[in-house]
Design a protein around this motif. Structure first.
Motif, PDB file in Angstrom:
ATOM      1  N   ASN A 119     -22.182 -24.094  -8.459  1.00  0.00           N
ATOM      2  CA  ASN A 119     -23.421 -24.862  -8.333  1.00  0.00           C
ATOM      3  C   ASN A 119     -23.274 -25.863  -7.181  1.00  0.00           C
ATOM      4  N   PRO A 120     -24.272 -25.987  -6.332  1.00  0.00           N
ATOM      5  CA  PRO A 120     -24.142 -26.856  -5.154  1.00  0.00           C
ATOM      6  C   PRO A 120     -23.920 -28.330  -5.488  1.00  0.00           C
ATOM      7  N   GLU A 121     -24.440 -28.807  -6.589  1.00  0.00           N
ATOM      8  CA  GLU A 121     -24.293 -30.221  -6.951  1.00  0.00           C
ATOM      9  C   GLU A 121     -23.006 -30.511  -7.701  1.00  0.00           C
ATOM     10  N   ALA A 122     -22.256 -29.494  -8.079  1.00  0.00           N
ATOM     11  CA  ALA A 122     -21.095 -29.676  -8.941  1.00  0.00           C
ATOM     12  C   ALA A 122     -20.042 -30.591  -8.324  1.00  0.00           C
ATOM     13  N   GLU A 123     -19.783 -30.473  -7.049  1.00  0.00           N
ATOM     14  CA  GLU A 123     -18.730 -31.283  -6.433  1.00  0.00           C
ATOM     15  C   GLU A 123     -19.026 -32.772  -6.565  1.00  0.00           C
ATOM     16  N   VAL A 124     -20.297 -33.130  -6.539  1.00  0.00           N
ATOM     17  CA  VAL A 124     -20.687 -34.532  -6.690  1.00  0.00           C
ATOM     18  C   VAL A 124     -20.603 -34.973  -8.152  1.00  0.00           C
ATOM     19  N   LEU A 125     -20.883 -34.060  -9.065  1.00  0.00           N
ATOM     20  CA  LEU A 125     -20.959 -34.385 -10.486  1.00  0.00           C
ATOM     21  C   LEU A 125     -19.663 -34.209 -11.254  1.00  0.00           C
ATOM     22  N   VAL A 126     -18.713 -33.490 -10.698  1.00  0.00           N
ATOM     23  CA  VAL A 126     -17.570 -33.019 -11.473  1.00  0.00           C
ATOM     24  C   VAL A 126     -16.700 -34.149 -12.031  1.00  0.00           C
ATOM     25  N   GLU A 127     -16.473 -35.198 -11.298  1.00  0.00           N
ATOM     26  CA  GLU A 127     -15.605 -36.271 -11.800  1.00  0.00           C
ATOM     27  C   GLU A 127     -16.195 -36.929 -13.050  1.00  0.00           C
ATOM     28  N   GLU A 128     -17.493 -37.220 -13.013  1.00  0.00           N
ATOM     29  CA  GLU A 128     -18.147 -37.798 -14.189  1.00  0.00           C
ATOM     30  C   GLU A 128     -18.205 -36.793 -15.333  1.00  0.00           C
TER      31      GLU A 128
ATOM     32  N   LEU B 159     -16.682 -23.909 -22.096  1.00  0.00           N
ATOM     33  CA  LEU B 159     -16.486 -24.582 -20.812  1.00  0.00           C
ATOM     34  C   LEU B 159     -15.161 -24.202 -20.144  1.00  0.00           C
ATOM     35  N   LEU B 160     -14.219 -23.673 -20.901  1.00  0.00           N
ATOM     36  CA  LEU B 160     -12.895 -23.385 -20.357  1.00  0.00           C
ATOM     37  C   LEU B 160     -12.884 -22.479 -19.131  1.00  0.00           C
ATOM     38  N   PRO B 161     -13.745 -21.478 -19.021  1.00  0.00           N
ATOM     39  CA  PRO B 161     -13.703 -20.661 -17.802  1.00  0.00           C
ATOM     40  C   PRO B 161     -13.909 -21.467 -16.515  1.00  0.00           C
ATOM     41  N   ASN B 162     -14.569 -22.597 -16.592  1.00  0.00           N
ATOM     42  CA  ASN B 162     -14.765 -23.443 -15.414  1.00  0.00           C
ATOM     43  C   ASN B 162     -13.479 -24.149 -14.994  1.00  0.00           C
ATOM     44  N   MET B 163     -12.553 -24.298 -15.938  1.00  0.00           N
ATOM     45  CA  MET B 163     -11.353 -25.084 -15.679  1.00  0.00           C
ATOM     46  C   MET B 163     -10.479 -24.476 -14.581  1.00  0.00           C
ATOM     47  N   SER B 164     -10.391 -23.173 -14.512  1.00  0.00           N
ATOM     48  CA  SER B 164      -9.544 -22.536 -13.512  1.00  0.00           C
ATOM     49  C   SER B 164      -9.945 -22.960 -12.100  1.00  0.00           C
TER      50      SER B 164
ATOM     51  N   ARG C  74      -9.197 -26.576  -7.011  1.00  0.00           N
ATOM     52  CA  ARG C  74      -9.965 -27.210  -5.935  1.00  0.00           C
ATOM     53  C   ARG C  74      -9.160 -28.181  -5.082  1.00  0.00           C
ATOM     54  N   GLY C  75      -7.923 -28.459  -5.452  1.00  0.00           N
ATOM     55  CA  GLY C  75      -7.068 -29.279  -4.607  1.00  0.00           C
ATOM     56  C   GLY C  75      -7.287 -30.769  -4.706  1.00  0.00           C
ATOM     57  N   LYS C  76      -7.910 -31.221  -5.756  1.00  0.00           N
ATOM     58  CA  LYS C  76      -8.125 -32.655  -5.978  1.00  0.00           C
ATOM     59  C   LYS C  76      -7.168 -33.112  -7.074  1.00  0.00           C
ATOM     60  N   ASP C  77      -7.238 -34.388  -7.409  1.00  0.00           N
ATOM     61  CA  ASP C  77      -6.427 -34.922  -8.494  1.00  0.00           C
ATOM     62  C   ASP C  77      -6.817 -34.223  -9.792  1.00  0.00           C
ATOM     63  N   ASN C  78      -5.852 -33.595 -10.439  1.00  0.00           N
ATOM     64  CA  ASN C  78      -6.124 -32.815 -11.637  1.00  0.00           C
ATOM     65  C   ASN C  78      -5.697 -33.504 -12.925  1.00  0.00           C
ATOM     66  N   SER C  79      -5.386 -34.786 -12.875  1.00  0.00           N
ATOM     67  CA  SER C  79      -4.899 -35.446 -14.086  1.00  0.00           C
ATOM     68  C   SER C  79      -5.948 -35.424 -15.204  1.00  0.00           C
TER      69      SER C  79
ATOM     70  N   THR D 184      -0.467 -22.744  -7.966  1.00  0.00           N
ATOM     71  CA  THR D 184      -0.055 -24.112  -7.676  1.00  0.00           C
ATOM     72  C   THR D 184      -1.246 -25.044  -7.797  1.00  0.00           C
ATOM     73  N   VAL D 185      -1.059 -26.124  -8.511  1.00  0.00           N
ATOM     74  CA  VAL D 185      -2.120 -27.120  -8.667  1.00  0.00           C
ATOM     75  C   VAL D 185      -1.598 -28.471  -8.215  1.00  0.00           C
ATOM     76  N   HIS D 186      -2.506 -29.362  -7.900  1.00  0.00           N
ATOM     77  CA  HIS D 186      -2.165 -30.698  -7.423  1.00  0.00           C
ATOM     78  C   HIS D 186      -2.353 -31.698  -8.545  1.00  0.00           C
ATOM     79  N   VAL D 187      -1.297 -32.446  -8.850  1.00  0.00           N
ATOM     80  CA  VAL D 187      -1.389 -33.524  -9.829  1.00  0.00           C
ATOM     81  C   VAL D 187      -0.936 -34.805  -9.157  1.00  0.00           C
ATOM     82  N   GLN D 188      -1.807 -35.786  -9.127  1.00  0.00           N
ATOM     83  CA  GLN D 188      -1.490 -37.047  -8.486  1.00  0.00           C
ATOM     84  C   GLN D 188      -0.667 -37.888  -9.456  1.00  0.00           C
ATOM     85  N   ASN D 189       0.427 -38.431  -8.976  1.00  0.00           N
ATOM     86  CA  ASN D 189       1.270 -39.292  -9.796  1.00  0.00           C
ATOM     87  C   ASN D 189       0.616 -40.657  -9.881  1.00  0.00           C
TER      88      ASN D 189
END
Length: 101
Positions: free
Chosen positions: A13-22, A44-49, A54-59, A93-98
């Motif tokens: 979805n085009p708006e997802a990147e803006v909405l995903v953190e919230e 919702l789990l299929p969206n998790m992969s 996406r290369g952002k903080d995955n914590s 490989t996923v990115h997890v910010q310490n």
């Protein structure tokens, strides 16, 4: 609420990147108040992969996955945990910010 979470965490979805953190925050709260994992939350789990790739903080995403594991008990746990293992294996490989100081 579940359709909104699905929309906001589906990166096609085009708006997802803006909405995903919230949306991840809301998803975590939904899991925190549920005594068990509702079928809508399992949906919702299929969206998790894609979220993990996406290369952002995955914590926040890993906290959500941990909540799924902690809430899931009983006969459905084996099938459910196998689905989560396939999700982990499929993401590579996923990115997890310490966040520790």
């Amino acid at each position: 609420m579940y359709p909104l979470l699905n929309y906001a965490t589906n990166l096609s979805n085009p708006e997802a990147e803006v909405l995903v953190e919230e949306a991840l925050k809301c998803w975590g709260v939904a899991l925190a108040v549920e005594p068990s994992v509702a079928p809508q939350l399992v949906g919702l789990l299929p969206n998790m992969s894609q979220l993990l790739k996406r290369g952002k903080d995955n914590s926040a995403a890993f906290q959500i996955l941990e909540a799924y594991l902690l809430l899931q008990v009983g006969a459905r746990a084996v099938h459910f945990n196998c689905s989560l293992i396939r999700l982990y294996v499929g993401i590579g490989t996923v990115h997890v910010q310490n966040t520790a100081g």
